[in-house]
Every structure is written in structure tokens, then in C-alpha cells.
Enzyme design. Structure first.
Site, PDB file in Angstrom:
ATOM      1  N   LYS A  58      -4.283  -0.630 -14.742  1.00  0.00           N
ATOM      2  CA  LYS A  58      -5.643  -0.368 -14.559  1.00  0.00           C
ATOM      3  C   LYS A  58      -6.075  -0.444 -13.136  1.00  0.00           C
ATOM      4  CE  LYS A  58      -9.832   0.013 -16.366  1.00  0.00           C
ATOM      5  NZ  LYS A  58     -10.350   1.001 -16.828  1.00  0.00           N
TER       6      LYS A  58
ATOM      7  N   HIS B 291      -9.063  -8.796  -1.314  1.00  0.00           N
ATOM      8  CA  HIS B 291      -7.517  -9.308  -1.183  1.00  0.00           C
ATOM      9  C   HIS B 291      -7.565 -10.812  -0.779  1.00  0.00           C
ATOM     10  CE1 HIS B 291      -3.377  -8.627   0.722  1.00  0.00           C
ATOM     11  NE2 HIS B 291      -3.635  -9.944   0.739  1.00  0.00           N
TER      12      HIS B 291
ATOM     13  N   ARG C 221       8.034 -14.214   3.172  1.00  0.00           N
ATOM     14  CA  ARG C 221       8.089 -14.611   4.657  1.00  0.00           C
ATOM     15  C   ARG C 221       6.924 -15.298   5.193  1.00  0.00           C
ATOM     16  NH1 ARG C 221       5.826  -9.237   3.916  1.00  0.00           N
ATOM     17  NH2 ARG C 221       3.678  -9.280   4.793  1.00  0.00           N
TER      18      ARG C 221
ATOM     19  N   GLY D  15       0.776  -1.363   0.162  1.00  0.00           N
ATOM     20  CA  GLY D  15       0.044   0.046   0.002  1.00  0.00           C
ATOM     21  C   GLY D  15       0.646   1.239   0.075  1.00  0.00           C
TER      22      GLY D  15
HETATM   23  C1  MV4 Z   1      -4.498  -2.265  -6.549  1.00  0.00           C
HETATM   24  C2  MV4 Z   1      -5.621  -1.704  -6.476  1.00  0.00           C
HETATM   25  C3  MV4 Z   1      -6.593  -1.673  -7.464  1.00  0.00           C
HETATM   26  N1  MV4 Z   1      -6.280  -1.692  -8.790  1.00  0.00           N
HETATM   27  N2  MV4 Z   1      -4.065  -2.108  -7.836  1.00  0.00           N
HETATM   28  C4  MV4 Z   1      -2.971  -1.973  -2.100  1.00  0.00           C
HETATM   29  C5  MV4 Z   1      -1.738  -2.711  -1.520  1.00  0.00           C
HETATM   30  C6  MV4 Z   1      -0.905  -3.040  -2.656  1.00  0.00           C
HETATM   31  N3  MV4 Z   1      -0.479  -4.487  -2.299  1.00  0.00           N
HETATM   32  C7  MV4 Z   1      -1.513  -2.940  -3.737  1.00  0.00           C
HETATM   33  N4  MV4 Z   1      -2.827  -2.441  -3.199  1.00  0.00           N
HETATM   34  C8  MV4 Z   1      -3.916  -2.199  -4.019  1.00  0.00           C
HETATM   35  N5  MV4 Z   1      -3.580  -2.350  -5.568  1.00  0.00           N
HETATM   36  C9  MV4 Z   1      -4.683  -1.984  -8.756  1.00  0.00           C
HETATM   37  N6  MV4 Z   1      -4.362  -2.224 -10.207  1.00  0.00           N
HETATM   38  C10 MV4 Z   1      -6.198  -1.614  -5.186  1.00  0.00           C
HETATM   39  C11 MV4 Z   1      -5.364  -1.552  -3.947  1.00  0.00           C
HETATM   40  C12 MV4 Z   1      -5.758  -1.713  -2.704  1.00  0.00           C
HETATM   41  C13 MV4 Z   1      -5.847  -2.486  -1.832  1.00  0.00           C
HETATM   42  C14 MV4 Z   1      -5.438  -4.009  -2.214  1.00  0.00           C
HETATM   43  C15 MV4 Z   1      -5.624  -4.920  -1.039  1.00  0.00           C
HETATM   44  C16 MV4 Z   1      -6.115  -4.483   0.232  1.00  0.00           C
HETATM   45  C17 MV4 Z   1      -6.568  -3.357   0.557  1.00  0.00           C
HETATM   46  C18 MV4 Z   1      -6.389  -2.312  -0.551  1.00  0.00           C
HETATM   47  C19 MV4 Z   1      -6.827  -1.167  -0.092  1.00  0.00           C
HETATM   48  C20 MV4 Z   1      -6.821  -0.030  -0.912  1.00  0.00           C
HETATM   49  C21 MV4 Z   1      -6.269  -0.312  -2.240  1.00  0.00           C
END
Ligand code: MV4
Length: 456
Positions: free
Chosen positions: A201, A208, A292, A165
Site C-alpha cells: 500500500k 522517515h 551499517r 529509494g
Molecule cells: C514507501 C513510501 C510510501 N509507501 N513505501 C523510499 C526509500 C525506500 N526506503 C522506501 N521509500 C518509500 N517507501 C510505501 N509503502 C514512500 C517512500 C518514499 C520515501 C521514504 C522515506 C524518505 C523519503 C521518501 C521519498 C519518497 C518515497
């Protein structure tokens, strides 16, 4: 097998690793800061070495000091736990140079997965679905505008050195992108010492979902199903479950196979996790690989009956996997609540201090992983996680009932904790039905906060 393992961590995970070592018959060395002289991990390890003052940067992150502690005590392996040095390629290299086994993947794999653009490219080549976006790094505003118009808005800018994040920016229009690209690069450079960005995108309402992997040094790789981790706030997970309410056997097999293929392509040889984003249509995309053991590993343990820490140690010691994919089956439903020393009514502000009354829940299907005890002083210097409450039951409905019961039994006095917040969240219609995404917690927080004020 190793004769002695040094645990380069503190808190509940250090204790969890000590417990696994004791059951395997391996001696343990704790390292501790002056703050942690009377901490559980310091007391329960066979030996302990003070490695510096309270600040993490001078103790639990002090690589040379930790290696010296291993050499002085004759430890032949180091378990890094999670956080601190767990995904530090340089530390893994130092261990190797000193003839100490780092209990985790190779420095090369840690480095590769640490660069989010390289990780994505690697997974794409291995046939793992990835979010449409730029081929690697985007160097200029012009290139960014071209890629964005190809894939369509909204898009998300991600720092290659970010992750979890950090270093992300959502961009909804061309104008937005022009305004933000240079700034996002500068910010990435300031935060991570690397300005490189890539574009994807933006998936609007994702879940998640992550797949747990287990691999040995001989190319054997299996998956242990998924964990649902969408209940997060500011990229901090609060509740995790296994299995996910939205993954059926067929989808699990597909996601598991993709994760195993991704791990195989980098010769992965330890426990690890592949995180996926899932869109509302059920399409899944690679997000990151965690090299991990994770905080939420117990929910997987509870439904597979596999001890992931023992497996991780056995794999690092050069043993072949003891379990085949065909022997993995899921039984029941597990849910974990992270109990943090934080005030949920006050934006989760840290709440360190003395625990002057403690009662842990128990009974059928309850597991509490914690280092706290009555009269323990929660220090202000470290992560605020003080306990993990894990319940397991025959199905999700029974698991939620059991979780309500266990949260009611859980007494921690003297500090504020996230316990009342968990009671609120697990009784919302969204949680009960399993119909929630990664934005759910932020959406309900204001309502939850008002309810918390009337909590006893
Ligand atoms: C994203 C997304 C939407 N679209 N990528 C947040 C943590 C990082 N590992 C990647 N994240 C995100 N990537 C795309 N292309 C939305 C998030 C995201 C999110 C992802 C998992 C859990 C919580 C989140 C909260 C906000 C945004």
C-alpha cells in the site's frame, strides 16, 4: 581488543573512525586511491596503503586489494564505514575467511536485510508493524492485480534487491499496474540482476523516522531513540534531527521496542538502524534495516552522549555492552546539515574543485565532522559530502537559532556548496514548526532556487 584496524573508506567517516581508534588506543591503517594521496584520512592514520586508481571500482570497492592491504600491515579488523563495502555480504565473508574481523554484523544478516522482501517478512514474524501488501514476491501481473485490489490503490512496486529509494514505482490505478508491472520487473533485473518485486500500500505523506540500535555478541540489544530524516531530495538526506519533532516518550518506547525485537529476531550484534515510515495518523511501519553506521549517527551521539563508533568497535571485539537501556536518556536537541560540494541553484550539480578559503564554525554546541582543509581539492570521483555541521542545544528552538548562527559562520570558497540552501530550508515555516514530510524538500525546491540566486 584489536591491535590494528584498517579503515576501508575515505572522507569524513574515515577520519571519524581514526579519531575513535586513537582514543581507544588501537593503531590505524588507511587505504587510499592515487587521488587521495594527500587526503586527511591518508595523513592522520598511523599507516597508509595505496590500493589503486581514483575510480571507486578500482580502489575503495576493490575487495581483494583491501584484504591484501590488511594482511600486509597486520590489521586484525576492518571498519567499512558507510557506503562502499559497508553492506557487502561477500566482503564480510572474505574478511571472515581471512581471519579478519569485519566491524559490522555477520554476512548472513547483511544478506538477509539486503533482500527487502525477506527483511520485511522477517520483521513481520518478529511482530514489527509492516505496510500491508503482498506476502513476499509477486511473480505475475495477474497476482499483482489481485493483491492490489485487496489492499486498494495507490500501491507501490518495490524491487527486492532495491532499497534507499532505488527500484520503486508508484501505481495509482489497475490500468497503471498492467502497464507497469512487466516493465518494472525488467528494470529491476537490469539494475540489480534480480527481477523480483513485491507490492505495498502506498503511504501518501509519510515521515522517515529511524531507530538507532546497538547490540553485542551476547544478545544484549538497546535502542538510542530516533532520528527524523524526512528532509530528503531524491532519497538523499539533507537535514536530520534527534529527537523527531513528532515522537513523544510513549511513541519512542513503542518504536524502540519494535526495533529491538526486530534486531533480536536476526541475532543482530553491531550498530544498526531500523527505518520506519510514519503516516500522518502516527502509525509506523518497518521500511528497511541498515546494517551499517550511518552518515547521520552524530545527532544521536549528541543527545545520548554515546560514542557509536567506539561502541561498534567494542562490540566487534567481543566486549559486552557497557550501557543498559535504562541508562539511555535524551538530553536537548541536535540537528545535522549535510554540506555537499553541489550547486543548489543548479539541481544540486556536483561542484568539485579547489577550496581556496575555509572557515569552520565553532563555539558552544557546535560539531563539524569533515576531512576538508584550506587548499584541499574536492575530487570529482566520490560522494559530494564534504562536511557535516551538527548543532546541539537545550531544545529545538535554540538548536535552530544556533544552526542559523553556525551556517552564517561557515565559509567555503572556490566551490559551490549546499550551505545557502540550508539557510533557506531551516527558516521556512514548515521546518520551524516541525510540520514536514518526505515530500517537503521537493515541494519547496523551486521557490528555494529563486531565493538562492540572490544569495551573496
Ligand atoms: C514507501 C513510501 C510510501 N509507501 N513505501 C523510499 C526509500 C525506500 N526506503 C522506501 N521509500 C518509500 N517507501 C510505501 N509503502 C514512500 C517512500 C518514499 C520515501 C521514504 C522515506 C524518505 C523519503 C521518501 C521519498 C519518497 C518515497
Amino acid at each position: 581488543m584489536f591491535s590494528k584496524i584498517l579503515i576501508a573508506n575515505r572522507g569524513e567517516i574515515a577520519l571519524r573512525i581514526i579519531r575513535a581508534c586513537k582514543e581507544i588506543g588501537v593503531k590505524t591503517v588507511a587505504v587510499y586511491s592515487t587521488q587521495d594521496e594527500t587526503a586527511s584520512h591518508t595523513i592522520f592514520a598511523d599507516e597508509s596503503v595505496c590500493i589503486g586508481p581514483p575510480e571507486s571500482s578500482k580502489s575503495y570497492l576493490n575487495k581483494a586489494q583491501i584484504i591484501a592491504a590488511a594482511e600486509i600491515t597486520g590489521a586484525d579488523a576492518i571498519h567499512p564505514g558507510y557506503g562502499f563495502l559497508a553492506e557487502n555480504a561477500e566482503f564480510a565473508e572474505m574478511c571472515a575467511t581471512c581471519g579478519i574481523t569485519f566491524i559490522g554484523p555477520t554476512a548472513e544478516v547483511i544478506r538477509k536485510m539486503g533482500d527487502k522482501a525477506v527483511a520485511k517478512e522477517t520483521m513481520k514474524k518478529a511482530g514489527v508493524p509492516v505496510v500491508p501488501g503482498s506476502d513476499g514476491v509477486v511473480d505475475t501481473e495477474e497476482e499483482a492485480l489481485r493483491v492490489a485490489s485487496e489492499i486498494g490503490y495507490p500501491v507501490i512496486l518495490k524491487a527486492v534487491a532495491g532499497g534507499g529509494g532505488k527500484g520503486m514505482r508508484i501505481v495509482r490505478t489497475e490500468q497503471d499496474l498492467s502497464n507497469n508491472f512487466i516493465m518494472a520487473r525488467a528494470e529491476a533485473d537490469a539494475s540489480f540482476g534480480n527481477p523480483d518485486l513485491y507490492i505495498e500500500k502506498y503511504i501518501e505523506s509519510p515521515r522517515h523516522i529511524e531507530i538507532q540500535l546497538l547490540a553485542d555478541n551476547y544478545g544484549n540489544i538497546i535502542h538510542l531513540g530516533e532520528r527524523e530524516c524526512s528532509i530528503q531530495r531524491r532519497h538523499q538526506k539533507l537535514i536530520e534531527e534527534a529527537p523527531s519533532p513528532v515522537v513523544n516518550a510513549q511513541l519512542r518506547k513503542k518504536m524502540g521496542a519494535a526495533a529491538v525485537a526486530g534486531a533480536r529476531s536476526v541475532n543482530y550484534n553491531s550498530v544498526g538502524t531500523i527505518e520506519f515510515l510514519m503516516d500522518p495518523e502516527g502509525n509506523f511501519y518497518f521500511m528497511e534495516m541498515n546494517t551499517r553506521i550511518q552518515v547521520e549517527h552524530p545527532v544521536t551521539e549528541m543527545v545520548t552522549n554515546v560514542d557509536l563508533i567506539k561502541e561498534q568497535i567494542w562490540a566487534a571485539a567481543g566486549e559486552k555492552l557497557r550501557i543498559k537501556q535504562s541508562e539511555i536518556s535524551l538530553r536537548g536537541h541536535a540537528i545535522e546539515c549535510r554540506i555537499n560540494a553541489e550547486d543548489p541553484a543548479n539541481n544540486f550539480m556536483p561542484s568539485p574543485g579547489m577550496i581556496n578559503n575555509l572557515h569552520l564554525p565553532g563555539g558552544p554546541g557546535i560539531r563539524v565532522d569533515t576531512h576538508i582543509y584550506n587548499s584541499y581539492q574536492v575530487p570529482p570521483f566520490y560522494d559530494s559530502l564534504i562536511a557535516k555541521l551538527i548543532v546541539v542545544a537545550r531544545n529545538r528552538v535554540e538548536a535552530i537559532r544556533r544552526l542559523n548562527r553556525a551556517l552564517d559562520e561557515f565559509v567555503v570558497e572556490g566551490i559551490k556548496t549546499t550551505i545557502p540552501f540550508h539557510k533557506f530550508v531551516i527558516n521556512t515555516p514548515e521546518f520551524k514548526s516541525g510540520e514536514y514530510d518526505t515530500h517537503f524538500l521537493e515541494e519547496i525546491y523551486d521557490t528555494a532556487k529563486e531565493e538562492l540566486v540572490v544569495e551573496p
